[in-house]
Design a protein around this motif. Sequence first.
Motif, PDB file in Angstrom:
ATOM      1  N   GLN A 161      21.262  16.068  11.193  1.00 11.88           N
ATOM      2  CA  GLN A 161      22.186  14.950  11.294  1.00 11.88           C
ATOM      3  C   GLN A 161      23.418  15.247  10.446  1.00 11.88           C
ATOM      4  N   THR A 162      24.577  14.851  10.950  1.00  9.40           N
ATOM      5  CA  THR A 162      25.822  15.165  10.252  1.00  9.40           C
ATOM      6  C   THR A 162      25.926  14.431   8.922  1.00  9.40           C
ATOM      7  N   GLU A 163      25.287  13.276   8.826  1.00 12.65           N
ATOM      8  CA  GLU A 163      25.204  12.528   7.568  1.00 12.65           C
ATOM      9  C   GLU A 163      23.857  11.820   7.576  1.00 12.65           C
ATOM     10  N   LEU A 164      23.580  11.094   6.536  1.00  8.37           N
ATOM     11  CA  LEU A 164      22.327  10.338   6.369  1.00  8.37           C
ATOM     12  C   LEU A 164      21.109  11.265   6.266  1.00  8.37           C
ATOM     13  N   GLN A 165      20.907  12.155   7.212  1.00  9.97           N
ATOM     14  CA  GLN A 165      19.804  13.128   7.200  1.00  9.97           C
ATOM     15  C   GLN A 165      18.475  12.521   6.788  1.00  9.97           C
TER      16      GLN A 165
END
Length: 175
Positions: free
Chosen positions: A83-87
């Motif tokens: 994921q590009t953020e949050l992960q």
Amino acid sequence: MKKISIQKITLNDIEQLQKIGQQTFFETFSESNTEQNMTTYLEEGFSVEKLSSELNNENAEFYFALQNDNPIGYLKLNFGQSQTELQDDKGLEIERIYVLKEYHGKSVGQLLYDKAIAIAKVKNADYVWLGVWEENHRAISFYKKNGFIEFNKHIFKLGNDEQTDLMMKLKLIEY
């Protein structure tokens, strides 16, 4: 309108993916961006190397919307650390839903979206999230209609232009 099918994309489909990726991104954003920034992003963001790496990543999946075996749209999902953020392992990111302009308003995006939600449920995700350009009012209203709410913002760089994406989330599980 003929039936539309959804099919998982493999490395064998990389040329079709590159073509529809570039075409749909161009159709969606070229009017609002400089030619140079568009050219740079289309070359880098949809290079065979980058797409190969993404297609080989077990935490990312691509799907075509096909009509008569021709791609008319596509979906990209990210899980876990991809994921590009949050992960977050409990989240699933819809990184892209793009549909050829001539098929806008024909429920192709909704079919791809429904596929994303079905996959999120199979993977037991608690929520689905995405980033959408603040100027892409059509997409924002589509996601709001599907129950997404804005929870943050982040910067997306298109060439040398910093743009603001709204981060939106849909909870799948109610506690």
